[in-house]
Design a protein around this motif. Structure first.
Motif: not given
Length: 436
Positions: A169-174, A257-263
């Motif tokens: 996941g992206f940095p700081n996603a948890g 945008d969480p959806a952009d992060d996912f993609r």
């Protein structure tokens, strides 16, 4: 485990030098013309790397980086061969990739199976004693070879994690927070990107029957597949995991945008290694304890291309939804048994560097600045093992240069009296080569 994990190391290994041959003669009563009886030197010790299943870090190489095998013993009178140098085994974790550059070419060997051995440096040959140099016209040779020097190599070690589940996941996603609540791992946690700069491992128990290892892979960024940021350092640890937990910041607290992060993360996985994008993936929509995440959930359920059974709203900080997530992961792992990495058999031969076959008798002659350079496996080894303090050894070297055609090749290339000729680490004047 974060403080102790160490997944890259550079070490230097050196095999043992071969023992010198002996130039001795029989000295027995009633044997006035005792012949040569010098024994051969013993082989130097080899250096092996051994895959140890009980190791899970390269931390042992943080301070100890040089390893050398024992040299061979010198030959003795009465045809006694010198003792063989003791081989050295350097233990590394199973899953270690070993890289070296040999003769200018890069090589790589993967020690994935427990007990696998890699012969990284061969011990030097023992020098021949004078019993090998007797001829019909030379009954008392006063010549013996030096032991062959050992090999020295610089090895790059890289440990690829052998974990069941990878957190991406992206940095700081948890991700670090999630790992801390599902295992005993104590990763560094903070509200800024790139808190994690190296993988963290955690052992997770789900009920009484399921247990698996989770690796918190440091946050990825755009271009990670091409090495941007610490891309390659991060992505290589995902390769051996069986299931991925894709942690998404559903609240978008960093303004993304969480959806952009996912993609984007899935695209980085695909570009790095297409098979990773096809790996079973469970999506954790994290931070649903925040109002922004709650508002985003309906849209994310529609826009994320993930089966409903593999999409879990969670709040890692409060553990909300985490147990359901772990039960799903455990179920997937039961359906995807770990690939069997059978330990090697006791009589299985060690691995070796995949070196190309070379004709040891071949040689090349070329101009190298102000001197001439002769290259060839056999002639360079002979030069290293020649004791130039022995006149007969010098004569032998001259005969070899003539018999192999090296002398004539040098002359044909334009060698002049007084020119320097380099063979291996030895440099000679052409006058000296003619032994005038």
């Amino acid at each position: 485990m974060a403080e102790d994990y160490f997944d890259r190391a550079t070490i230097v290994v050196r095999s043992g030098r071969g023992g010198d041959g002996a130039a001795t003669f029989r000295r027995e009563k009633f044997v006035p013309r005792g012949g040569p009886n010098g024994g051969d030197g013993g082989r130097g010790g080899h250096v092996y790397l051994v895959a140890d299943p009980d190791m899970n870090t390269l931390l042992a190489f943080r301070y100890e980086r040089k390893f050398g095998a024992e040299g061979g013993g010198n030959g003795q009178k009465n045809r006694m061969t010198g003792r063989q140098g003791k081989d050295l085994e350097v233990r590394v974790p199973a899953g270690t990739v070993v890289r070296a550059t040999i003769a200018g070419e890069p090589y790589e060997v993967d020690l994935a199976r427990p007990g696998q051995r890699l012969l990284v440096a061969r011990g030097g040959r023992g020098g021949l004693g004078n019993v090998h140099f007797t001829t019909s016209v030379r009954q008392a040779p006063r010549i013996a070879e030096l032991g062959e020097p050992g090999q020295e190599l610089t090895l790059e070690l890289e440990l690829k994690l052998i974990a069941d589940v990878g957190l991406v996941g992206f940095p700081n996603a948890g991700k670090s927070t999630l790992l801390s609540v599902i295992s005993a791992a104590k990763p560094k946690i903070a509200n800024y990107p790139f808190t994690t700069l190296q993988p963290n491992l955690g052992l997770v128990d789900v009920g009484e029957r399921d247990r698996f290892v989770v690796a918190d892979i440091p946050g990825l960024i755009e271009g990670a597949h091409a090495g941007v940021g610490l891309g390659h350092d991060f992505l290589r640890h995902v390769e051996r995991t069986r299931v991925l937990i894709h942690v998404v910041d559903a609240a978008g607290v960093d303004g993304r945008d969480p959806a952009d992060d996912f993609r984007q993360i899935n695209e980085e996985l695909r570009l790095y290694q297409p098979a990773l994008a096809e790996r079973p993936q469970v999506v954790a929509l994290n931070k649903v304890d925040l109002p922004e995440a709650r508002e985003n959930l309906p849209r994310l359920r529609r826009e994320l291309h993930a089966p409903a059974d593999d999409l879990f709203p969670i709040a890692a900080a409060t553990r909300e939804g985490v147990d359901e997530l772990l039960r799903r992961v455990a179920g997937l792992l039961r359906e995807l048994p770990a690939p069997a990495l059978e330990p090697v058999e006791a009589d299985e031969p060690p691995l070796t560097w995949p070196l190309p076959e070379v004709d040891e008798n071949q040689f090349t002659v070329e101009r190298e600045g102000e001197r001439w350079r002769v290259r060839g496996v056999k002639i360079e080894r002979l030069m290293k093992m020649t004791n130039f303090a022995q006149p007969e050894a010098v004569d032998r070297m001259q005969r070899v240069l003539d018999a192999t055609g090296i002398s004539q090749a040098l002359v044909d290339a334009g060698l002049q009296e007084g020119d320097l000729v380099a063979i291996g680490d030895t440099e000679l004047e052409w006058d000296s080569l003619r032994f005038e």
